[in-house]
Design a protein around this motif. Structure first.
Motif, PDB file in Angstrom:
ATOM      1  N   MET A   1      26.394  38.391  30.433  1.00 58.21           N
ATOM      2  CA  MET A   1      26.850  37.491  31.487  1.00 58.21           C
ATOM      3  C   MET A   1      27.891  36.876  31.147  1.00 58.21           C
ATOM      4  N   ILE A   2      28.552  36.144  32.392  1.00 59.66           N
ATOM      5  CA  ILE A   2      29.801  35.364  31.957  1.00 59.66           C
ATOM      6  C   ILE A   2      29.551  34.205  32.962  1.00 59.66           C
ATOM      7  N   GLY A   3      29.470  32.848  32.424  1.00 64.57           N
ATOM      8  CA  GLY A   3      29.764  31.798  33.344  1.00 64.57           C
ATOM      9  C   GLY A   3      31.145  31.203  33.587  1.00 64.57           C
TER      10      GLY A   3
ATOM     11  N   MET B   1      31.797  30.798  29.462  1.00 62.38           N
ATOM     12  CA  MET B   1      30.807  30.977  28.381  1.00 62.38           C
ATOM     13  C   MET B   1      30.538  32.632  28.598  1.00 62.38           C
ATOM     14  N   ALA B   2      30.089  33.113  27.610  1.00 62.80           N
ATOM     15  CA  ALA B   2      29.573  34.478  27.633  1.00 62.80           C
ATOM     16  C   ALA B   2      28.434  34.525  26.879  1.00 62.80           C
ATOM     17  N   PHE B   3      27.497  35.451  27.310  1.00 63.66           N
ATOM     18  CA  PHE B   3      26.033  35.487  26.568  1.00 63.66           C
ATOM     19  C   PHE B   3      25.337  36.920  26.880  1.00 63.66           C
ATOM     20  N   ILE B   4      24.436  37.300  26.167  1.00 62.93           N
ATOM     21  CA  ILE B   4      23.498  38.466  26.659  1.00 62.93           C
ATOM     22  C   ILE B   4      22.342  37.861  26.847  1.00 62.93           C
TER      23      ILE B   4
ATOM     24  N   THR C   1      39.733  32.768  32.259  1.00 67.59           N
ATOM     25  CA  THR C   1      38.608  32.655  31.651  1.00 67.59           C
ATOM     26  C   THR C   1      37.724  33.911  31.663  1.00 67.59           C
ATOM     27  N   LEU C   2      37.548  34.496  33.030  1.00 71.93           N
ATOM     28  CA  LEU C   2      36.856  35.955  33.452  1.00 71.93           C
ATOM     29  C   LEU C   2      37.042  36.800  32.194  1.00 71.93           C
TER      30      LEU C   2
ATOM     31  N   ILE D   1      36.626  45.443  37.794  1.00 71.83           N
ATOM     32  CA  ILE D   1      36.518  45.899  36.359  1.00 71.83           C
ATOM     33  C   ILE D   1      35.325  45.234  35.528  1.00 71.83           C
ATOM     34  N   ILE D   2      35.086  44.044  36.289  1.00 71.03           N
ATOM     35  CA  ILE D   2      33.823  43.433  35.579  1.00 71.03           C
ATOM     36  C   ILE D   2      32.600  44.065  35.973  1.00 71.03           C
ATOM     37  N   ARG D   3      32.604  44.308  37.196  1.00 71.61           N
ATOM     38  CA  ARG D   3      31.566  44.860  37.809  1.00 71.61           C
ATOM     39  C   ARG D   3      31.257  45.967  36.951  1.00 71.61           C
ATOM     40  N   ALA D   4      32.148  46.774  37.170  1.00 77.60           N
ATOM     41  CA  ALA D   4      32.153  48.372  36.436  1.00 77.60           C
ATOM     42  C   ALA D   4      31.437  48.201  34.795  1.00 77.60           C
ATOM     43  N   ALA D   5      32.032  47.159  34.114  1.00 71.99           N
ATOM     44  CA  ALA D   5      31.558  47.033  32.830  1.00 71.99           C
ATOM     45  C   ALA D   5      30.128  46.630  32.846  1.00 71.99           C
ATOM     46  N   GLY D   6      29.401  46.334  33.999  1.00 72.47           N
ATOM     47  CA  GLY D   6      27.916  46.070  33.919  1.00 72.47           C
ATOM     48  C   GLY D   6      27.797  44.483  33.521  1.00 72.47           C
ATOM     49  N   VAL D   7      28.751  43.536  33.892  1.00 66.46           N
ATOM     50  CA  VAL D   7      28.594  42.177  33.419  1.00 66.46           C
ATOM     51  C   VAL D   7      28.385  41.532  34.855  1.00 66.46           C
ATOM     52  N   VAL D   8      27.460  40.562  34.763  1.00 69.18           N
ATOM     53  CA  VAL D   8      27.082  39.639  35.970  1.00 69.18           C
ATOM     54  C   VAL D   8      27.827  38.223  35.453  1.00 69.18           C
ATOM     55  N   VAL D   9      28.450  37.815  36.782  1.00 69.16           N
ATOM     56  CA  VAL D   9      29.187  36.586  36.652  1.00 69.16           C
ATOM     57  C   VAL D   9      28.398  35.518  37.468  1.00 69.16           C
ATOM     58  N   GLN D  10      28.497  34.340  36.863  1.00 67.53           N
ATOM     59  CA  GLN D  10      27.923  33.054  37.559  1.00 67.53           C
ATOM     60  C   GLN D  10      29.091  32.139  37.494  1.00 67.53           C
ATOM     61  N   TYR D  11      29.070  31.577  38.844  1.00 69.02           N
ATOM     62  CA  TYR D  11      29.910  30.339  38.801  1.00 69.02           C
ATOM     63  C   TYR D  11      29.275  28.996  38.902  1.00 69.02           C
TER      64      TYR D  11
END
Ligand SMILES: [Zn+2]
Length: 170
Positions: free
Chosen positions: A59-61, A50-53, A74-75, A30-40
């Motif tokens: 992006m989500i950290g 955190m969330a930011f553009i 958190t995600l 779902i997160i990938r399809a929303a075009g969001v990049v996740v960093q751990y």
């Protein structure tokens, strides 16, 4: 005022769009399809995420030191910020979340409306009404029954605290 209904509806729309019929909810997809990049990353202390553009890229950290169920919440919480509060994120830069979901934290005065919305979004996304109803099969969840609570939490890959929030607070 926080719009919990809107937050929950947004989460349920995603569940429908992705044709999710069984727990656990495929959050990564779902997160990938929303075009969001996740960093751990191993963040200090209580910082959960955190969330930011960044240059137009949402992006989500996530704190990789936390338990997997907490990372999952958190995600979902940060995805809620990106989908529900994007103009605010665009304007204010990075949104940082500290602390965890506590039973008292949501009821207390002065809790940020955006936090309430992101928590409601996350709870509904991870434990969507139709799937939760199917799992409970017409029964009320007895929170004294530790085994049942843990089995249900495991099924949805959430913490028992998140499950309690979902069932009792919403
Ligand atoms: Zn937040």
């Amino acid at each position: 005022m926080a719009d919990k209904a809107k937050a929950r509806a947004a989460a349920l729309r995603l569940i429908e769009e992705h044709g999710v019929r069984a727990a656990p909810v495929p959050l990564d997809r779902i997160i990938r399809a929303a075009g969001v990049v996740v960093q751990y990353g191993p963040f200090d202390g209580e910082l959960s995420g955190m969330a930011f553009i960044k240059d137009g890229q949402p992006m989500i950290g996530v704190n990789s030191l936390h338990a997997s169920t907490r990372q999952r919440f958190t995600l979902a919480h940060e995805l809620g910020h990106i989908l529900l509060h994007r103009p605010v994120l665009e304007a204010s830069g990075v949104h940082v979340d500290k602390g965890s979901l506590r039973r008292d934290s949501l009821a207390s005065e002065g809790v940020d409306d955006q936090e309430i919305e992101a928590n409601n979004f996350a709870a509904e996304l991870l434990m969507p009404e139709p799937l939760l109803a199917a799992a409970l099969d017409g029964h009320n969840l007895d929170f004294e029954d530790e085994e049942a609570v843990q089995a249900l939490a495991k099924k949805f890959k959430v913490s028992t605290m998140a499950l309690q929030f979902r069932v009792q607070r919403i």
